[in-house]
Write a protein that holds these residues in place. Structure first.
Motif, PDB file in Angstrom:
ATOM      1  N   ALA A  68       0.801  -1.432   0.315  1.00 52.63           N
ATOM      2  CA  ALA A  68       0.154  -0.492   0.058  1.00 52.63           C
ATOM      3  C   ALA A  68       0.901   1.289  -0.357  1.00 52.63           C
ATOM      4  O   ALA A  68       0.342   2.173   0.057  1.00 52.63           O
ATOM      5  N   HIS A  69       2.628   0.928   0.339  1.00 52.87           N
ATOM      6  CA  HIS A  69       3.648   2.260  -0.042  1.00 52.87           C
ATOM      7  C   HIS A  69       3.742   2.762  -0.649  1.00 52.87           C
ATOM      8  O   HIS A  69       4.539   3.940  -0.925  1.00 52.87           O
ATOM      9  N   GLY A  70       4.108   1.392  -1.264  1.00 51.02           N
ATOM     10  CA  GLY A  70       5.300   1.517  -2.248  1.00 51.02           C
ATOM     11  C   GLY A  70       5.785   0.624  -3.206  1.00 51.02           C
ATOM     12  O   GLY A  70       4.447  -0.336  -3.374  1.00 51.02           O
ATOM     13  N   GLY A  71       7.006   0.492  -4.283  1.00 50.38           N
ATOM     14  CA  GLY A  71       6.696  -0.717  -5.331  1.00 50.38           C
ATOM     15  C   GLY A  71       7.869   0.186  -5.944  1.00 50.38           C
ATOM     16  O   GLY A  71       8.394   0.931  -5.508  1.00 50.38           O
ATOM     17  N   ARG A  72       8.214  -1.165  -7.428  1.00 51.65           N
ATOM     18  CA  ARG A  72       8.835  -0.557  -8.505  1.00 51.65           C
ATOM     19  C   ARG A  72       8.876   0.167  -8.965  1.00 51.65           C
ATOM     20  O   ARG A  72       8.101  -0.487  -9.759  1.00 51.65           O
ATOM     21  N   LEU A  73       9.581   0.954  -9.716  1.00 56.31           N
ATOM     22  CA  LEU A  73       9.380   1.992 -10.680  1.00 56.31           C
ATOM     23  C   LEU A  73      10.242   0.920 -12.497  1.00 56.31           C
ATOM     24  O   LEU A  73      11.374   0.775 -11.472  1.00 56.31           O
ATOM     25  N   PHE A  74       9.636   1.024 -13.356  1.00 54.27           N
ATOM     26  CA  PHE A  74      10.475  -0.301 -14.045  1.00 54.27           C
ATOM     27  C   PHE A  74      10.151   0.737 -15.637  1.00 54.27           C
ATOM     28  O   PHE A  74       9.431   0.978 -15.782  1.00 54.27           O
ATOM     29  N   GLN A  75      10.457  -0.364 -16.335  1.00 55.91           N
ATOM     30  CA  GLN A  75      10.857  -0.310 -18.085  1.00 55.91           C
ATOM     31  C   GLN A  75      10.439   1.574 -18.332  1.00 55.91           C
ATOM     32  O   GLN A  75       9.759   1.702 -19.157  1.00 55.91           O
ATOM     33  N   MET A  76      11.409   2.356 -18.105  1.00 55.19           N
ATOM     34  CA  MET A  76      11.350   3.277 -18.293  1.00 55.19           C
ATOM     35  C   MET A  76      11.973   3.434 -19.845  1.00 55.19           C
ATOM     36  O   MET A  76      12.956   2.766 -19.720  1.00 55.19           O
ATOM     37  N   ALA A  77      11.507   3.892 -20.615  1.00 57.27           N
ATOM     38  CA  ALA A  77      12.462   4.258 -22.091  1.00 57.27           C
ATOM     39  C   ALA A  77      11.712   5.407 -22.980  1.00 57.27           C
ATOM     40  O   ALA A  77      10.580   6.105 -22.600  1.00 57.27           O
ATOM     41  N   VAL A  78      12.700   5.981 -23.541  1.00 54.25           N
ATOM     42  CA  VAL A  78      12.271   7.208 -24.240  1.00 54.25           C
ATOM     43  C   VAL A  78      12.790   6.721 -25.901  1.00 54.25           C
ATOM     44  O   VAL A  78      13.712   6.375 -25.948  1.00 54.25           O
ATOM     45  N   GLU A  96       5.461  10.056 -10.332  1.00 54.98           N
ATOM     46  CA  GLU A  96       5.145  10.853  -8.953  1.00 54.98           C
ATOM     47  C   GLU A  96       4.732  11.164  -8.447  1.00 54.98           C
ATOM     48  O   GLU A  96       3.911  11.062  -6.693  1.00 54.98           O
ATOM     49  N   ASP A  97       4.165  12.482  -8.942  1.00 54.46           N
ATOM     50  CA  ASP A  97       3.671  12.923  -8.487  1.00 54.46           C
ATOM     51  C   ASP A  97       1.472  12.123  -8.076  1.00 54.46           C
ATOM     52  O   ASP A  97       1.169  12.422  -7.357  1.00 54.46           O
ATOM     53  N   ALA A  98       1.405  11.443  -9.060  1.00 57.52           N
ATOM     54  CA  ALA A  98       0.086  10.377  -9.242  1.00 57.52           C
ATOM     55  C   ALA A  98       0.154   9.489  -8.304  1.00 57.52           C
ATOM     56  O   ALA A  98      -0.776   8.940  -7.783  1.00 57.52           O
ATOM     57  N   LEU A  99       1.763   8.702  -8.419  1.00 57.64           N
ATOM     58  CA  LEU A  99       1.686   8.177  -7.167  1.00 57.64           C
ATOM     59  C   LEU A  99       1.497   8.571  -5.803  1.00 57.64           C
ATOM     60  O   LEU A  99       0.993   8.546  -4.939  1.00 57.64           O
ATOM     61  N   ARG A 100       1.550   9.839  -5.327  1.00 61.87           N
ATOM     62  CA  ARG A 100       1.434  10.823  -4.244  1.00 61.87           C
ATOM     63  C   ARG A 100       0.020  10.367  -4.288  1.00 61.87           C
ATOM     64  O   ARG A 100      -0.154  10.615  -2.790  1.00 61.87           O
ATOM     65  N   GLY A 101      -0.999  10.930  -4.932  1.00 61.86           N
ATOM     66  CA  GLY A 101      -1.903  11.462  -5.060  1.00 61.86           C
ATOM     67  C   GLY A 101      -2.838   9.848  -4.696  1.00 61.86           C
ATOM     68  O   GLY A 101      -3.896   9.920  -4.269  1.00 61.86           O
ATOM     69  N   ARG A 102      -2.164   8.924  -4.753  1.00 68.32           N
ATOM     70  CA  ARG A 102      -2.252   7.334  -5.013  1.00 68.32           C
ATOM     71  C   ARG A 102      -2.017   7.083  -3.323  1.00 68.32           C
ATOM     72  O   ARG A 102      -3.028   5.812  -2.779  1.00 68.32           O
ATOM     73  N   GLY A 103      -1.610   7.673  -2.647  1.00 70.57           N
ATOM     74  CA  GLY A 103      -0.754   7.720  -1.218  1.00 70.57           C
ATOM     75  C   GLY A 103       0.574   6.778  -1.380  1.00 70.57           C
ATOM     76  O   GLY A 103       0.878   5.581  -0.480  1.00 70.57           O
ATOM     77  N   PHE A 104       0.875   6.735  -2.332  1.00 68.40           N
ATOM     78  CA  PHE A 104       2.146   6.454  -1.930  1.00 68.40           C
ATOM     79  C   PHE A 104       3.517   7.139  -1.910  1.00 68.40           C
ATOM     80  O   PHE A 104       3.326   7.986  -1.723  1.00 68.40           O
ATOM     81  N   ARG A 105       3.765   5.228  -1.030  1.00 68.06           N
ATOM     82  CA  ARG A 105       5.166   6.888  -0.420  1.00 68.06           C
ATOM     83  C   ARG A 105       6.837   6.316  -0.370  1.00 68.06           C
ATOM     84  O   ARG A 105       7.886   7.951  -0.196  1.00 68.06           O
ATOM     85  N   HIS A 106       7.129   5.887  -1.004  1.00 66.80           N
ATOM     86  CA  HIS A 106       8.585   5.788  -1.535  1.00 66.80           C
ATOM     87  C   HIS A 106       8.374   4.381  -2.800  1.00 66.80           C
ATOM     88  O   HIS A 106       7.586   3.839  -3.216  1.00 66.80           O
TER      89      HIS A 106
END
Length: 145
Positions: A68-78, A96-106
Motif C-alpha cells: 500500500a505504500h510503495g513499489g518498483r518503477l520499471f521499463q523507463m524508455a524514451v 511520482e505526482d500520481a503516486l503521491r496522489g494515490r497514497g504511495f510513499r516510496h
C-alpha cells in the motif's frame, strides 16, 4: 511533432502495442533479447504512463505496486531520437505526482549503471551492491515521495 501528452494506459489500450514496441527497441533489442522478453508477468497489475503524440508512443515508465505504500518503477524508455531533452524526467516526475496522489510513499528501481546519474538528479539514492541483470551492470536505487 504535434504536442505530446502524458496518459496512463493499461494493456489492451490502443497505445499499448506502441509502448511494447518502444520498450523492445530501447531496452531489449540492443541487448539481443527477443520481443517476448518485453512483457512482465505483472503488466496488468502495473501503472503504465506513456508520452505520446499523433498516436506514436515516444516514452514510457511503469510502476508495479508492491504494497500500500510503495513499489518498483520499471521499463523507463524514451525514443532514442528524443533522449536528452527532458522527456524522461517529465515522465518520472509525472508518475511520482500520481503516486503521491494515490497514497504511495516510496519508490525503488533497478537502474542500468549508465543511467544512475539521471535518477540521482531526480532524488534517487543508490543502495546495496552492484549486480548484473539482463546481462548488464545495475544498481538498486530508491527515494521517498
Amino acid at each position: 511533432m504535434a504536442e505530446s501528452r502524458l496518459d496512463f494506459i493499461q494493456p489492451g489500450h490502443p497505445l499499448y502495442e506502441g509502448e511494447l514496441e518502444l520498450r523492445f527497441r530501447v531496452l531489449r533489442e540492443p541487448l539481443g533479447h527477443t520481443r517476448a522478453s518485453v512483457k512482465f508477468p505483472f503488466e496488468h497489475d502495473s501503472l503504465h504512463l506513456v508520452l505520446h503524440a499523433d498516436g506514436a508512443v515516444l516514452g514510457c515508465v511503469l510502476f508495479h505496486p508492491e504494497d500500500a505504500h510503495g513499489g518498483r518503477l520499471f521499463q523507463m524508455a524514451v525514443d532514442p531520437t528524443l533522449q536528452g531533452r527532458g522527456y524522461g524526467a517529465k515522465l518520472v516526475l509525472a508518475l511520482e505526482d500520481a503516486l503521491r496522489g494515490r497514497g504511495f510513499r516510496h519508490v525503488h528501481l533497478h537502474a542500468r549503471a549508465p543511467v544512475v546519474p539521471f535518477y540521482e538528479r531526480l532524488g534517487y539514492a543508490v543502495y546495496g551492491e552492484p549486480y548484473e541483470e539482463v546481462g548488464i551492470p545495475h544498481r538498486n536505487m530508491q527515494r521517498d515521495l
